[in-house]
Scaffold this motif. Sequence first.
Motif, PDB file in Angstrom:
ATOM      1  N   LEU A   1      10.376  -3.767   7.015  1.00 43.08           N
ATOM      2  CA  LEU A   1       9.185  -3.440   6.208  1.00 43.08           C
ATOM      3  C   LEU A   1       9.386  -3.864   4.752  1.00 43.08           C
ATOM      4  CD1 LEU A   1       8.013   0.065   7.487  1.00 43.08           C
ATOM      5  CD2 LEU A   1       7.106  -2.188   8.044  1.00 43.08           C
ATOM      6  N   ILE A   2      10.600  -3.669   4.240  1.00 43.60           N
ATOM      7  CA  ILE A   2      10.867  -4.074   2.851  1.00 43.60           C
ATOM      8  C   ILE A   2      10.838  -5.597   2.730  1.00 43.60           C
ATOM      9  CG2 ILE A   2      12.634  -4.123   1.054  1.00 43.60           C
ATOM     10  CD1 ILE A   2      13.496  -1.334   2.079  1.00 43.60           C
ATOM     11  N   MET A   3      11.500  -6.252   3.695  1.00 42.31           N
ATOM     12  CA  MET A   3      11.566  -7.718   3.631  1.00 42.31           C
ATOM     13  C   MET A   3      10.186  -8.354   3.730  1.00 42.31           C
ATOM     14  SD  MET A   3      14.857  -8.396   6.044  1.00 42.31           S
ATOM     15  CE  MET A   3      15.060 -10.130   5.729  1.00 42.31           C
ATOM     16  N   THR A   4       9.313  -7.730   4.482  1.00 43.21           N
ATOM     17  CA  THR A   4       8.023  -8.362   4.747  1.00 43.21           C
ATOM     18  C   THR A   4       6.885  -7.772   3.926  1.00 43.21           C
ATOM     19  OG1 THR A   4       7.752  -6.872   6.619  1.00 43.21           O
ATOM     20  CG2 THR A   4       8.629  -9.045   7.096  1.00 43.21           C
ATOM     21  N   SER A   5       7.215  -6.885   2.978  1.00 48.31           N
ATOM     22  CA  SER A   5       6.144  -6.234   2.218  1.00 48.31           C
ATOM     23  C   SER A   5       5.281  -7.254   1.471  1.00 48.31           C
ATOM     24  CB  SER A   5       6.718  -5.197   1.252  1.00 48.31           C
ATOM     25  OG  SER A   5       7.632  -5.811   0.371  1.00 48.31           O
TER      26      SER A   5
ATOM     27  N   LEU B   1      18.624   3.699  -3.573  1.00 49.94           N
ATOM     28  CA  LEU B   1      18.399   2.321  -4.022  1.00 49.94           C
ATOM     29  C   LEU B   1      16.935   1.916  -3.799  1.00 49.94           C
ATOM     30  CD1 LEU B   1      19.367  -0.560  -4.880  1.00 49.94           C
ATOM     31  CD2 LEU B   1      19.711  -1.000  -2.445  1.00 49.94           C
ATOM     32  N   ILE B   2      16.413   2.212  -2.605  1.00 53.06           N
ATOM     33  CA  ILE B   2      15.032   1.815  -2.284  1.00 53.06           C
ATOM     34  C   ILE B   2      14.041   2.519  -3.219  1.00 53.06           C
ATOM     35  CG2 ILE B   2      13.246   1.842  -0.490  1.00 53.06           C
ATOM     36  CD1 ILE B   2      15.587   1.758   1.557  1.00 53.06           C
ATOM     37  N   GLU B   3      14.292   3.813  -3.456  1.00 54.13           N
ATOM     38  CA  GLU B   3      13.341   4.597  -4.269  1.00 54.13           C
ATOM     39  C   GLU B   3      13.315   4.170  -5.740  1.00 54.13           C
ATOM     40  OE1 GLU B   3      14.550   8.512  -3.220  1.00 54.13           O
ATOM     41  OE2 GLU B   3      13.124   8.654  -1.548  1.00 54.13           O
ATOM     42  N   LYS B   4      14.320   3.400  -6.153  1.00 52.71           N
ATOM     43  CA  LYS B   4      14.298   2.899  -7.534  1.00 52.71           C
ATOM     44  C   LYS B   4      13.219   1.843  -7.724  1.00 52.71           C
ATOM     45  CE  LYS B   4      19.003   3.998  -8.818  1.00 52.71           C
ATOM     46  NZ  LYS B   4      20.391   3.597  -8.680  1.00 52.71           N
ATOM     47  N   ASP B   5      12.788   1.235  -6.629  1.00 55.95           N
ATOM     48  CA  ASP B   5      11.704   0.251  -6.697  1.00 55.95           C
ATOM     49  C   ASP B   5      10.421   0.932  -6.224  1.00 55.95           C
ATOM     50  OD1 ASP B   5       9.858  -1.818  -6.189  1.00 55.95           O
ATOM     51  OD2 ASP B   5      11.510  -3.243  -6.000  1.00 55.95           O
ATOM     52  N   GLN B   6       9.619   1.352  -7.210  1.00 50.29           N
ATOM     53  CA  GLN B   6       8.430   2.144  -6.883  1.00 50.29           C
ATOM     54  C   GLN B   6       7.402   1.364  -6.062  1.00 50.29           C
ATOM     55  OE1 GLN B   6       7.764   5.443  -7.325  1.00 50.29           O
ATOM     56  NE2 GLN B   6       9.928   5.488  -7.836  1.00 50.29           N
ATOM     57  N   VAL B   7       7.269   0.067  -6.359  1.00 43.97           N
ATOM     58  CA  VAL B   7       6.264  -0.733  -5.640  1.00 43.97           C
ATOM     59  C   VAL B   7       6.622  -0.817  -4.162  1.00 43.97           C
ATOM     60  CG1 VAL B   7       5.226  -3.021  -5.433  1.00 43.97           C
ATOM     61  CG2 VAL B   7       5.698  -2.055  -7.686  1.00 43.97           C
ATOM     62  N   ILE B   8       7.886  -1.122  -3.902  1.00 43.34           N
ATOM     63  CA  ILE B   8       8.305  -1.231  -2.503  1.00 43.34           C
ATOM     64  C   ILE B   8       8.259   0.123  -1.813  1.00 43.34           C
ATOM     65  CG2 ILE B   8      10.346  -1.643  -1.055  1.00 43.34           C
ATOM     66  CD1 ILE B   8      10.880  -4.111  -2.670  1.00 43.34           C
ATOM     67  N   THR B   9       8.682   1.167  -2.518  1.00 41.51           N
ATOM     68  CA  THR B   9       8.639   2.512  -1.932  1.00 41.51           C
ATOM     69  C   THR B   9       7.212   2.874  -1.510  1.00 41.51           C
ATOM     70  OG1 THR B   9      10.514   3.251  -3.238  1.00 41.51           O
ATOM     71  CG2 THR B   9       9.062   4.957  -2.399  1.00 41.51           C
TER      72      THR B   9
END
Length: 286
Positions: free
Chosen positions: A92-96, A48-56
Motif C-alpha cells: 500500500l505504501i509503495m503503490t500509494s 517510521l511510517i507515522e512520521k510521513d503524514q501523507v502516506i499514513t
Amino acid sequence: MIDSSEKRKEVKKKLRKLEGLPTLPPIVQKLNLLIEDERVSLHQIADLIEKDQVITTKVLRLANSAFYGFPRKVSTVSQAMMLLGMNVLKILIMTSSIFDIIHKEDVGLWEHSIGVAACAKIIAEKTEIKDPQEIATAGLLHDLGRVIEMVSFREESKEIIALISQGEEPLQAERKILGLDHAEIGAFLMRQWNLPERLIEAVSAHHQLDLSKKFKKESACLHLSDVLVHARGYGRTLYDKVPPLDPSVFKILGLSLPEIKEIIFSLEPKLYELKFFTEELKKELS
C-alpha cells in the motif's frame, strides 16, 4: 508504425528506467531495511511510517475502505499492520502514488479496480486462498499496466482506444501498438518493485489463465473477479463488453454456479459501500 518487437523492447527499456513513471517514496527504502532487521520491533516500523503524514493518511484510508471490510475502524498504523500484515502494508505504501494517479486520471478505472479488490477478497475467503488481504491488494493492482499506459505512453494510449473503437479486441490493440498488453506491463513493473511473486503472476494472468504456472488459484480468483465486476457494470476499463470467462476457473477454484451466485450477493453491499468511498475521493479532488 514501428515493428511490434522493437516497440516491445522500447517499452520495457522505459519501464526499467521508470522514465515518466511514479517513483517509490523514499520511506520505502528505509522500511525495507527495517523489515529485514530482526532486531527492529513492529512498533519501530509503525513509528517510521507515522512520521510521513501523507502516506499514513493514504494507508489508513485504504485500510478502512470496504474492500478490506474490517468491522472496526482502523485508526493507527500499528492496527493496520496487525490486520493487514507487513506485506500488504508495504505494498500500500509503495503503490500509494499509483492510487493517486488512478483516481485523478480515470475514476472509472479506479472504481473498477477497487471493485475487483473487494470481489477477490470474497472469493479468496470462500475458496480458502492464503492471505485474502494480499489477494485483495492484487485486485487493486490488476490494471496497474493500464495506468502506466495512460501516464507514460499517452499517445500510444490514444491509438489503442482508437483501434478498439474500430472493433479491435482490447488486448490485441495494446499488443499491436505497444508490443505487449497492460497485464504484462503491470507484472513487469511489479517485478521491478520486488513485490511477491504470487501477486505478480496473478496480475500477469488475469486475462489469460494459461499463463499461470505456480499460483493458479490466485490467478483464477483475479480472473473471475475481473469478469464479475465487469458484468456488474461497476467502473470502466478498455472493455465495453464483459471480457471472456475461462471456464477452467470453476474447476481451479472448486466453485459451483450456486456458489458464484452467493459471491455475487455478498459483493453487492460491498460495491455500494465503495461507491461512497469513491465519491469522497472525487469531492476531495474537485
